[in-house]
Write a protein that holds these residues in place. Structure first.
Motif, short mmCIF file in Angstrom:
data_model
loop_
_atom_site.label_atom_id
_atom_site.label_comp_id
_atom_site.label_asym_id
_atom_site.label_seq_id
_atom_site.Cartn_x
_atom_site.Cartn_y
_atom_site.Cartn_z
N PRO A 131 6.83 45.41 -42.50
CA PRO A 131 5.91 44.54 -41.80
C PRO A 131 5.48 45.07 -40.43
O PRO A 131 4.36 44.87 -40.02
N PHE A 132 6.39 45.72 -39.73
CA PHE A 132 6.09 46.08 -38.35
C PHE A 132 5.74 47.56 -38.18
O PHE A 132 5.63 48.05 -37.06
N SER A 134 3.01 48.78 -38.72
CA SER A 134 1.64 48.88 -38.21
C SER A 134 1.54 48.58 -36.73
O SER A 134 0.46 48.46 -36.18
N ALA A 135 2.68 48.40 -36.07
CA ALA A 135 2.67 48.12 -34.64
C ALA A 135 3.41 49.22 -33.90
O ALA A 135 4.53 49.02 -33.42
N PRO A 136 2.81 50.38 -33.80
CA PRO A 136 3.47 51.52 -33.19
C PRO A 136 3.75 51.25 -31.71
O PRO A 136 2.92 50.68 -31.02
N GLY A 137 4.91 51.64 -31.26
CA GLY A 137 5.21 51.49 -29.84
C GLY A 137 5.97 50.23 -29.51
O GLY A 137 6.60 50.13 -28.47
N PHE A 138 5.90 49.25 -30.40
CA PHE A 138 6.62 48.01 -30.14
C PHE A 138 8.08 48.20 -30.52
O PHE A 138 8.40 48.67 -31.61
N HIS A 139 8.95 47.83 -29.60
CA HIS A 139 10.38 47.99 -29.83
C HIS A 139 11.00 46.67 -30.26
O HIS A 139 11.22 45.77 -29.44
N VAL A 140 11.28 46.53 -31.54
CA VAL A 140 11.82 45.28 -32.08
C VAL A 140 13.30 45.15 -31.74
O VAL A 140 14.08 46.07 -31.97
N GLU A 141 13.67 44.00 -31.16
CA GLU A 141 15.07 43.77 -30.82
C GLU A 141 15.72 42.72 -31.73
O GLU A 141 16.88 42.82 -32.09
N ARG A 142 14.94 41.68 -32.00
CA ARG A 142 15.45 40.62 -32.86
C ARG A 142 14.36 40.16 -33.80
O ARG A 142 13.18 40.19 -33.45
N LEU B 109 4.71 39.86 -33.39
CA LEU B 109 5.50 40.67 -32.48
C LEU B 109 5.37 40.04 -31.11
O LEU B 109 4.28 39.94 -30.56
N VAL B 122 1.59 40.80 -43.25
CA VAL B 122 2.53 41.45 -44.15
C VAL B 122 1.94 41.46 -45.55
O VAL B 122 1.19 40.56 -45.93
N GLU B 148 11.03 39.74 -31.88
CA GLU B 148 11.01 39.73 -30.42
C GLU B 148 11.46 41.09 -29.92
O GLU B 148 12.36 41.70 -30.49
N GLY B 149 10.82 41.56 -28.87
CA GLY B 149 11.19 42.86 -28.33
C GLY B 149 10.31 43.21 -27.15
O GLY B 149 9.94 42.33 -26.39
N LEU B 150 10.02 44.48 -27.00
CA LEU B 150 9.18 44.92 -25.90
C LEU B 150 7.97 45.68 -26.43
O LEU B 150 8.11 46.56 -27.28
N CYS B 151 6.80 45.33 -25.89
CA CYS B 151 5.61 46.05 -26.29
C CYS B 151 5.61 47.42 -25.60
O CYS B 151 6.38 47.67 -24.67
N ALA B 152 4.74 48.28 -26.05
CA ALA B 152 4.71 49.65 -25.55
C ALA B 152 4.55 49.69 -24.02
O ALA B 152 5.26 50.44 -23.33
N LEU B 155 7.67 48.56 -22.24
CA LEU B 155 8.74 49.52 -22.46
C LEU B 155 8.72 50.58 -21.36
O LEU B 155 9.76 50.96 -20.82
#
Lengths: 165, 165
Positions: A131-132, A134-142, B109, B122, B148-152, B155
């Motif tokens: 799913p994610f 397609s979101a380059p650069g986003f750092h998924v934590e939870r 995201l 998705v 949940e996380g941090l966007c580019a 970051l």
DNA sequence: CCGGATTTGTTATAATGTAACCACACCCGG
DNA sequence: CCGGGTGTGGTTACATTATAACAAATCCGG
């Protein structure tokens, strides 16, 4: 309210097992499994369904363990951070983690009729690369993955009702 | 607040396109795209981020379109049911659907730093065969998938900060 | 233009969540 | 022993989010 994991199981056993595991984990991680925190965890285990913070607070209050919202919220925050419980965003409610062994990627099935909640772990790779992607650069934590629908039992008794009625 | 989809885009264009699509869809489905509903949808489109019901209500109130909570909540419920907007459970907030064409399986995201929200669809057609295969008998109607996380951007500027601080 | 259904306006209140501050217990180094 | 740092809990007060209930207005098919 049926709740549970929509399946029969040895309840007294899963409560004591989870408590023992929680004790061990907190000892290992140097976390304080204080009376309030322990009691909140016990309540979640015993009820075995999603409970609102104020429902829990009511029980605590009846037992003289604290009467103000922060007491419940702090204990719940602790349990969630420790991985012992999960917050169900959809319900603004909390539930004990149903498989303390292993790592996390919880997914929830929420019955809109009986309000029962079942937890089912997903393999992280399933969604992290899907799913994610397609979101380059986003750092998924939870990740919260919550499905709403009808459990098998409610399907039978209410199958004439529409979905979002 | 950056927000958006974490990516640059032609904003005026996506607003007008979405409005036109919403008009068409409501006409087709015999749904009343009333002034309040239309305005709420416009607000969501213009802001292009997750808005709380009371934030929207404030704008409505300033414009004389309604001053009490139910006005905003009802319009939002309509938009969500019509598939024009989504509710972000994690934030108790609402956001315009970013791809009105096609069917639904939205995933979000959420940047915990700038509060920006990106929607990414998705491809899972049948949830029951994916993450929820282990729950036989449960009939999935809706799925909320929120990361949940941090966007580019965040970051880069905050990479020394810990995840859950 | 009638009549049911839908939408909106309004009041009141419920439910959920937090900020801020103080007190206490504990540990540990001086 | 003492004193500070840290983590936890108790309490007050408040902020935010959401809904019930009912009346009035509006829409729309017939």
């Amino acid at each position: 309210m049926p709740a549970l994991g929509f399946q029969p199981h040895d309840h007294s056993r899963c409560v004591s097992d989870a408590l023992a595991e929680a004790e061990a984990r907190c000892a290992r991680d140097r976390l304080q499994f204080t009376p309030v925190r322990r009691r909140v965890f016990e309540i979640l285990l015993q009820e075995h369904r999603a409970l609102g913070a104020y429902e829990i607070l009511k029980t605590l209050s009846d037992e003289g363990l604290g009467s103000q919202p922060p007491v419940a919220y702090r204990a719940l925050d602790f349990l969630v951070k420790a991985g012992l419980a999960h917050r169900i965003e959809r319900l603004n409610a909390y539930i004990a983690c149903s498989h303390l062994t292993g790592s996390h990627a919880p997914a929830f099935l929420i019955c809109r009729n009986c309000k029962g909640v079942a937890e089912t772990d997903v393999q992280i790779d399933d969604w992290a690369n899907g799913p994610f992607a397609s979101a380059p650069g986003f750092h998924v934590e939870r990740v919260a993955l919550e499905a709403e629908g009808l459990c098998a039992a409610c399907l039978e008794t209410k199958e004439t009702d529409g979905p979002t009625a």
